[in-house]
Write a protein that holds these residues in place. Structure first.
Motif, PDB file in Angstrom:
ATOM      1  N   THR A 178       0.850  -1.196   0.000  1.00  0.00           N
ATOM      2  CA  THR A 178       0.000   0.000   0.000  1.00  0.00           C
ATOM      3  C   THR A 178       0.881   1.239   0.000  1.00  0.00           C
ATOM      4  O   THR A 178       2.102   1.149   0.160  1.00  0.00           O
ATOM      5  N   GLY A 179       0.260   2.402  -0.132  1.00  0.00           N
ATOM      6  CA  GLY A 179       0.997   3.658  -0.098  1.00  0.00           C
ATOM      7  C   GLY A 179       1.736   3.906  -1.398  1.00  0.00           C
ATOM      8  O   GLY A 179       1.402   3.362  -2.450  1.00  0.00           O
ATOM      9  N   TRP A 180       2.760   4.743  -1.316  1.00  0.00           N
ATOM     10  CA  TRP A 180       3.554   5.009  -2.508  1.00  0.00           C
ATOM     11  C   TRP A 180       4.247   3.737  -2.985  1.00  0.00           C
ATOM     12  O   TRP A 180       4.591   2.874  -2.186  1.00  0.00           O
ATOM     13  N   MET A 181       4.428   3.648  -4.277  1.00  0.00           N
ATOM     14  CA  MET A 181       5.097   2.512  -4.929  1.00  0.00           C
ATOM     15  C   MET A 181       4.299   1.219  -4.792  1.00  0.00           C
ATOM     16  O   MET A 181       4.873   0.137  -4.773  1.00  0.00           O
ATOM     17  N   TYR A 220      12.001   4.844 -12.241  1.00  0.00           N
ATOM     18  CA  TYR A 220      10.682   4.310 -12.572  1.00  0.00           C
ATOM     19  C   TYR A 220       9.605   5.200 -11.972  1.00  0.00           C
ATOM     20  O   TYR A 220       9.875   6.027 -11.087  1.00  0.00           O
ATOM     21  N   ALA A 221       8.405   5.052 -12.471  1.00  0.00           N
ATOM     22  CA  ALA A 221       7.248   5.757 -11.921  1.00  0.00           C
ATOM     23  C   ALA A 221       6.362   4.746 -11.208  1.00  0.00           C
ATOM     24  O   ALA A 221       6.240   3.590 -11.637  1.00  0.00           O
ATOM     25  N   ALA A 222       5.741   5.193 -10.111  1.00  0.00           N
ATOM     26  CA  ALA A 222       4.868   4.318  -9.341  1.00  0.00           C
ATOM     27  C   ALA A 222       3.775   5.154  -8.699  1.00  0.00           C
ATOM     28  O   ALA A 222       3.986   6.333  -8.374  1.00  0.00           O
ATOM     29  N   ALA A 223       2.630   4.530  -8.499  1.00  0.00           N
ATOM     30  CA  ALA A 223       1.462   5.246  -7.982  1.00  0.00           C
ATOM     31  C   ALA A 223       1.203   4.904  -6.525  1.00  0.00           C
ATOM     32  O   ALA A 223       1.821   4.010  -5.946  1.00  0.00           O
ATOM     33  N   ASP A 275      -1.746   8.785 -10.566  1.00  0.00           N
ATOM     34  CA  ASP A 275      -1.345   9.367  -9.283  1.00  0.00           C
ATOM     35  C   ASP A 275       0.121   9.004  -9.034  1.00  0.00           C
ATOM     36  O   ASP A 275       0.491   8.559  -7.959  1.00  0.00           O
ATOM     37  N   HIS A 276       0.933   9.184 -10.063  1.00  0.00           N
ATOM     38  CA  HIS A 276       2.313   8.717 -10.038  1.00  0.00           C
ATOM     39  C   HIS A 276       3.294   9.774  -9.558  1.00  0.00           C
ATOM     40  O   HIS A 276       3.082  10.967  -9.731  1.00  0.00           O
TER      41      HIS A 276
END
Length: 324
Positions: free
Chosen positions: A64-67, A87-90, A101-102
């Motif tokens: 959960t949360g970021w990444m 990298y990008a992560a939501a 929401d990245h």
């Protein structure tokens, strides 16, 4: 100039492909996986060998949360003796679903072989806004390291623009963060107003920056920014945008939505190669983001007499008996 004797697609169901040839003689490959839940690496002495080896998972999303969702567009770079993956992560939670929401993040590995050793999370690359941000790349020029990425400016209509900044270190920006491209032409505004997925090719006294535009369906295509190698890369006027896309859907060859490219070189180091993803059909059921068939493809870059790259059109899919 010889033809590139490689199968297309090179690797199926791998979007946003990144192929990097290191000084150790290996090619390293990473890309978005259809599940958007992890980062994989492959390596091979040959480009064709990347298709024949299994990916090694080097990092898995958080719970959960970021990444924790939609892990997009990883790139691997070797900087000052260490490996880095951008990298990008939501973010997902009870109130956030992780779509668009990245933010951008970095991993670091000190091992000589990045398929070994420990990947350490260096955290978020912080920009001047807390807004949708993705598709980071980095390059060095004349002793300065630069970072280029796509982000939503809350004050500008649209989905994402391209920005450049100097770097303090491989995970920290410093100084001014400069807008260098925003969707202006109709071909950049199909479905969504998008500039994203930048990649750098330095040749012939110039710095060529490709990027991708519009929605991720058949409208997706590549644009080009060009700067003189002696110019101030943090000055927006140094970057000249080509008024037409430089690589786009080929109905004749059955390739749709080519984009989010990277660059590599042939095994002898003499030929520049375009690496990109595209689909082999136009009609998509549901959201294009969840259609897994953006396949990794490659083709040679030709060079015009004026020293500019000629990407041509996406070549037809081929299966060679003896690809090399």
């Amino acid at each position: 100039m010889s033809e590139l004797k490689l199968n297309n697609p090179l690797i199926e169901q791998r979007a946003d492909p990144w192929i990097y040839k290191h000084t150790d003689g290996y090619y390293y490959f990473t890309a978005s996986v259809p599940e958007y839940d992890r980062i994989e690496l492959r390596r091979s002495r040959t480009i064709s060998g990347l298709a024949e080896t299994e990916g090694t998972t080097i990092w898995v999303k958080h719970e959960t949360g970021w990444m924790s969702a939609n892990i997009w567009a990883p790139e691997i770079h070797y900087i000052d003796g260490k490996w880095y993956v951008y990298y990008a992560a939501a973010h997902t939670s009870e109130t956030r679903d992780g779509l668009f929401d990245h933010r951008m993040f970095v991993l670091e590995n000190e091992a000589a072989n990045p398929l070994e050793g420990e990947w350490v999370e260096k955290g978020q690359v912080v920009t001047k806004w807390e807004s949708f941000a993705l598709d980071a790349t980095t390059f060095e020029h004349r002793g300065t390291r630069y970072y280029v990425w796509a982000q939503k400016d809350p004050g500008i209509p649209g989905n994402s623009n391209l920005y450049i900044s100097e770097m303090e270190n491989p995970w920290t920006l410093k100084g001014e963060q400069v807008l260098i491209s925003r969707p202006e032409y109709d071909w950049e505004k199909q479905g969504y107003l998008v500039n994203e997925g930048a990649a750098i090719l330095k040749r012939n006294g110039r710095i060529f920056m490709t990027y991708s535009a519009s929605a991720t369906d058949h409208n997706y295509c590549m644009g080009l920014l060009t700067a003189d190698e002696s110019s101030d890369l943090l000055n927006p006027t140094s970057w000249v945008k080509s008024p037409e896309p430089v690589f786009a859907t080929s109905e004749a060859n059955g390739l749709y939505g080519p984009g989010h490219n990277s660059f590599t070189v042939s095994e002898d180091g003499k030929q520049d190669i375009l690496v990109y993803h595209a689909r082999s059909y136009k009609e998509i059921e549901g959201d294009p983001l969840y259609d897994p068939n953006r396949h990794t493809r490659v083709q040679l870059i030709r060079w015009n007499e004026d020293g500019t790259p000629n990407f041509g059109v996406p070549r037809p899919d081929t299966k060679l008996v003896n690809a090399d």
